[in-house]
Design an enzyme around this catalytic site. Structure first.
Site, mmCIF file in Angstrom:
data_model
loop_
_atom_site.group_PDB
_atom_site.id
_atom_site.type_symbol
_atom_site.label_atom_id
_atom_site.label_comp_id
_atom_site.label_asym_id
_atom_site.label_seq_id
_atom_site.Cartn_x
_atom_site.Cartn_y
_atom_site.Cartn_z
ATOM 1 N N ALA A 107 -19.485 5.490 35.130
ATOM 2 C CA ALA A 107 -20.308 4.573 34.343
ATOM 3 C C ALA A 107 -21.224 5.212 33.306
ATOM 4 O O ALA A 107 -21.582 4.557 32.327
ATOM 5 C CB ALA A 107 -21.157 3.711 35.290
ATOM 6 N N PRO A 109 -22.802 6.950 30.135
ATOM 7 C CA PRO A 109 -24.238 6.666 30.117
ATOM 8 C C PRO A 109 -24.625 5.211 30.330
ATOM 9 O O PRO A 109 -25.805 4.895 30.428
ATOM 10 C CB PRO A 109 -24.652 7.139 28.718
ATOM 11 C CG PRO A 109 -23.453 6.921 27.883
ATOM 12 C CD PRO A 109 -22.272 7.222 28.760
ATOM 13 N N GLY A 110 -23.651 4.295 30.370
ATOM 14 C CA GLY A 110 -23.993 2.925 30.716
ATOM 15 C C GLY A 110 -23.537 1.867 29.733
ATOM 16 O O GLY A 110 -23.843 0.679 29.921
ATOM 17 N N ASP A 157 -18.204 10.233 44.734
ATOM 18 C CA ASP A 157 -16.856 10.582 44.327
ATOM 19 C C ASP A 157 -15.966 9.348 44.485
ATOM 20 O O ASP A 157 -16.206 8.520 45.385
ATOM 21 C CB ASP A 157 -16.330 11.713 45.212
ATOM 22 C CG ASP A 157 -14.963 12.207 44.775
ATOM 23 O OD1 ASP A 157 -14.932 13.060 43.874
ATOM 24 O OD2 ASP A 157 -13.948 11.726 45.315
ATOM 25 N N ASP A 174 -13.124 3.949 33.397
ATOM 26 C CA ASP A 174 -13.168 4.573 32.072
ATOM 27 C C ASP A 174 -13.069 6.076 32.325
ATOM 28 O O ASP A 174 -14.067 6.769 32.455
ATOM 29 C CB ASP A 174 -14.466 4.196 31.352
ATOM 30 C CG ASP A 174 -14.489 4.673 29.918
ATOM 31 O OD1 ASP A 174 -13.437 4.609 29.260
ATOM 32 O OD2 ASP A 174 -15.546 5.143 29.450
ATOM 33 N N CYS A 227 -10.732 7.521 26.014
ATOM 34 C CA CYS A 227 -10.999 7.695 24.580
ATOM 35 C C CYS A 227 -10.072 8.780 24.037
ATOM 36 O O CYS A 227 -10.508 9.696 23.341
ATOM 37 C CB CYS A 227 -12.465 8.014 24.324
ATOM 38 S SG CYS A 227 -13.095 9.449 25.205
#
Length: 453
Positions: A107, A109-110, A157, A174, A227
């Site tokens: 997650a 940086p948010g 983890d 992600d 990404c």
């Protein structure tokens, strides 16, 4: 920017064919600047709307976000536009009118966690997890700024979530990746790139999605994103997953004008953003539904929470205004709140996971009094009638954020919220003859106003 790595260029030429030259040229184009608004705090302004995310806006230039009080108040999040396609993935696969239990596995940086909090109903739960403890601090800060209380932050983890079998309706992975989509934004990522690293990332991603699969309910949704561009980390991993488990891929309807490329391999379906076609950076996502029907079963654990006294609870209840009942509990000397209907989920998280933040911090018990917490100032549920704010102009707000002394008109002694354009920034304690600035020291800004531009 520096030239692209030769091996990367060769791979992209094979993949893109005649589109490769346009892709390579786009690597030197200006980077789009985009933000996503917190509509529970700010009204949406006019501007260049990001078409797949109604709360998102492109900006004509990059301002100094550090010097904008609205940024520190959680009025918006600075986020890359392509990654806001998460909205379409969620809206087209999840019934957002019903309560959901969601996990953002990687997650920090948010950005995607705050996006999920804006999309999910208030009677849902989000667990935002970050495996790297040093990165969890900024995640906690950004979650706190967003102002919701139906969220738990953990530091685990992926394998640890096997303890919560068939617990989540939605899991977002992600995944950490080789970062090819960041070459334009972060040129140093090119120096770390290699096909060896690509292959290592692909293997690590397979471990992550394998570890988390057990915790997803049958019928639940897994959103996988990276990404990066290469097939090994993206559609190749999903084709591999389809060979391991009983699942289906959701078809997400995207306007062709947005420029998103559909990628297929076997049964696997994914969606890829290239910067020469999409006004954004490189981003890939896929939406997977776990087959089967979920047999509802509620896991119960012993209540080991500690609670504030009745008097303390009644005091802090006057500090908030929100529908539904809240559960007030103690973390050391800190009083925190979370929706009461999430009590069992909180107990399970505390029993099975390493929880580092749960709900909203309301106040801290200090010398037989309760001092309002910074999290309460940022909460969308702070009662402005019992805890009214002192309005600051932009210059005063920046002084506050630097933790400088404030010279304000006289007010009654005691704790007061300070606000900018109606949004809470933090607290001051007014004493006889002076005012203490209570902005957290670790978050103070050091940039000077000459950087405003």
């Amino acid at each position: 920017m520096a030239d692209l790595p030769d091996e990367f260029k060769n791979e992209m030429q094979k993949r893109l064919g005649p589109d490769f030259d346009a892709f390579r040229e786009s690597m030197s184009d200006p980077i789009p600047v985009s933000i996503r608004y917190n509509t529970r705090k700010l009204q949406l302004p006019d501007g260049h709307v990001i078409p797949w995310c109604p709360d998102g806006r492109y900006l004509g230039k990059r301002p100094s976000f550090t010097l904008d009080p609205l940024f520190h108040a959680g009025g918006y999040y600075v986020q890359e536009a392509s990654s806001m396609l998460l909205e379409q993935a969620v809206r087209q696969s999840i019934d957002l009118t019903t309560p959901q239990v969601a996990l953002d596995l990687c997650a920090a940086p948010g950005g995607k966690s705050t996006h999920l909090l804006s999309l999910l109903s208030d009677d849902s739960l989000l667990i935002a997890n970050e495996v790297i403890r040093s990165r969890a601090s900024v995640l906690m800060e950004n979650i706190e700024k967003w102002g919701r209380d139906n969220v738990i932050v953990t530091n685990n983890d992926p394998a640890d979530f096997g303890r919560l079998e068939e617990f989540f309706d939605l899991v977002l992975v992600d995944a950490p990746c080789s970062g090819e989509g960041l070459f334009r934004k972060e040129p140093e990522a090119m120096h770390e790139w290699s096909m060896k690293n690509v292959n290592l990332c692909a293997l690590r991603q397979r471990r992550i999605i394998s570890d988390i699969w057990l915790s997803l309910k049958p019928g639940g949704i897994l959103i996988y994103s990276t990404c990066t561009y290469n097939d090994q980390e993206n559609i190749g991993n999903l084709a591999w997953l389809a060979g391991q488990h009983d699942l289906t891929f959701e078809t997400i309807m995207l306007d062709p004008a947005w420029g998103v490329t559909v990628v297929n391999q076997g049964l696997a379906i994914g969606y890829q953003c290239f910067p020469n076609k999409v006004t954004g950076e490189g981003f890939f996502f896929s939406v997977i539904r776990k087959s089967g029907a979920h047999q509802k079963k509620k896991m119960h654990v012993k209540d080991k929470l500690k609670y504030p006294t009745t008097a303390d609870k009644e005091q802090v209840k006057t500090w908030i205004t929100k529908p539904g009942d809240s559960l007030f509990f103690l973390h050391e000397q800190q009083i925190r709140m979370i929706p009461l209907f999430l009590k069992n989920e909180l107990l399970l998280a505390l029993d099975k996971l390493h929880v580092i933040q749960a709900g909203t911090a309301v106040g801290e018990i200090m010398k037989n009094r309760i001092v309002p917490d910074h999290g309460l100032a940022l909460s969308i549920y702070r009662s402005t009638s019992s805890l009214p704010g002192i309005a600051l102009d932009a210059s005063q707000a920046r002084d506050y954020l630097r933790k400088n002394p404030l010279n304000l008109p006289e007010h009654d002694t005691g704790f007061h919220a300070v606000e900018f354009q109606g949004l809470g920034l933090g607290w001051v304690n007014i004493l006889t003859g002076r005012m203490n600035n209570l902005f957290p020291a670790g978050r103070r800004i050091r940039m000077t106003d000459d950087k405003l531009g």
